[in-house]
Enzyme design. Structure first.
Site, short mmCIF file in Angstrom:
data_model
loop_
_atom_site.label_atom_id
_atom_site.label_comp_id
_atom_site.label_asym_id
_atom_site.label_seq_id
_atom_site.Cartn_x
_atom_site.Cartn_y
_atom_site.Cartn_z
N ASP A 92 1.85 6.28 5.83
CA ASP A 92 0.84 5.39 5.24
C ASP A 92 1.33 4.69 3.97
O ASP A 92 0.59 3.95 3.34
CB ASP A 92 -0.45 6.16 4.96
N LYS A 96 0.84 -1.20 0.00
CA LYS A 96 0.00 0.00 0.00
C LYS A 96 0.87 1.25 0.00
O LYS A 96 1.73 1.42 0.86
CB LYS A 96 -0.90 -0.01 1.24
N LYS A 153 -9.63 13.02 9.14
CA LYS A 153 -9.12 12.47 10.38
C LYS A 153 -9.14 13.55 11.46
O LYS A 153 -8.88 14.73 11.20
CB LYS A 153 -7.70 11.95 10.18
N ASP A 190 -15.24 4.33 3.91
CA ASP A 190 -14.04 5.07 4.31
C ASP A 190 -12.87 4.17 3.92
O ASP A 190 -13.03 3.30 3.08
CB ASP A 190 -14.08 5.33 5.83
N ASP A 225 -2.41 10.47 4.01
CA ASP A 225 -3.83 10.18 4.17
C ASP A 225 -4.49 11.22 5.07
O ASP A 225 -4.29 11.22 6.28
CB ASP A 225 -4.01 8.77 4.77
N GLU A 255 -9.30 4.23 2.55
CA GLU A 255 -8.85 4.27 1.17
C GLU A 255 -7.78 3.23 0.84
O GLU A 255 -7.67 2.78 -0.30
CB GLU A 255 -8.31 5.68 0.85
N ARG A 294 -7.32 0.03 1.50
CA ARG A 294 -7.75 -1.27 0.99
C ARG A 294 -8.34 -1.15 -0.42
O ARG A 294 -8.39 -2.13 -1.15
CB ARG A 294 -8.76 -1.91 1.95
#
Length: 278
Positions: free
Chosen positions: A72, A49, A61, A129, A54, A131, A133
């Site tokens: 991330d 990933k 957030k 929500d 993010d 992102e 995955r």
């Protein structure tokens, strides 16, 4: 090889494009091949990933939770580091490294919670929500379809739920194949990048049911790391697969033992040992 935004659009990777909608920077799908044993038909895929930052998107957030989100892309770091190690050591294995990358920014064009997007695989996804995955799902499906790997392993700073479950002393392991899982756990013990295998009972898959799409991408807070893994499993077909959730181990607020403060590089030693013993 790097697929740019136009090529991603041509491949109809709707989930990567959905995450990218709020960013002024284009997404990319980075593909790296290492052929250390060209006589063998065995091919392992590692997917990481690569969310470069993010914000949470429109589900912004809360204060304090965004400060460390430059981490991330920890899963992508595992892939890059492992590929470099394989080449440096000249290991006799065949590996494809895959990094779906974009930032999840906030803008008037950002996807909205409850929107439905079509994935590379053709499945429709109700986006709640989460992102990371989404980009992984398209990358996993693309890799399976185009490279037909013997096995596929993904790394992702995926869920806060895994931190609640395991703290920062072990990463969560999810798999549909006992032999693959056992090999990864052995390497985890050897390198002290320990893995703890989590259950993948089919009942957790029910948390992803949607009234308006083939499935949701989030199953709620209870069992959140497990339902996230179930979501990813939907995109690997029957390929032996393992998912390593490194959300709590890839980035530390304080150093400990041989691990530095901030980025730890967790996963690179693990995978190098795994390939040395493959």
């Amino acid at each position: 090889k790097i697929l740019d935004k136009k090529q991603i659009e041509k491949e109809k990777m709707g989930l990567i494009l959905a995450v990218n909608k709020g960013s002024p920077r284009d997404p990319a799908l980075i593909l790296m091949e290492y052929r250390g044993n060209p006589k063998s038909k065995e091919l392992t895929a590692i997917v990481g990933k690569g969310i470069t930052f993010d914000t949470g998107g429109l589900n912004l957030k809360p204060h304090g939770s965004m400060d460390t989100m430059k981490c991330d892309m920890g899963g992508a770091g595992v892939v890059f580091g492992t590929m470099k190690a394989l080449a440096s050591l000249g290991l006799k294995v065949n590996v494809i490294g895959v990094v779906p990358t974009t930032e999840n920014s906030i803008d008037g064009n950002s996807y909205k919670p409850g929107d439905v997007y079509k994935s590379f695989l053709g499945k429709t996804i109700e986006i709640v929500d989460a992102e990371g995955r989404l980009v992984l799902a398209d990358a996993l499906a693309y890799t399976v379809q185009n490279y037909k790997p013997s096995q596929i392993i993904d790394f992702a700073t995926l869920t806060g739920a895994i931190q609640i479950a395991l703290g920062s002393e072990a990463s969560g392991l999810f798999s549909n194949n006992d032999a693959l899982a056992n090999s990864l756990m052995r390497s985890g013990s050897e390198t002290f990048e320990r893995l703890w295998r989590m259950p993948m009972y089919e009942e957790y898959r029910d948390l992803l049911k949607s009234d308006i799409a083939d499935m949701k991408n989030v199953g709620g807070r209870p069992g959140g790391a497990i339902s996230a893994a179930h979501f990813l499993q939907e995109f690997v077909n029957k390929t032996p697969w393992a998912h390593c959730d490194i959300a709590a181990t890839a980035f530390l607020s304080e150093g400990k033992r041989y691990l530095p403060k901030y980025a730890t590089g967790v996963g690179v030693r693990l995978m190098t040992d795994f390939f040395e013993n493959l």
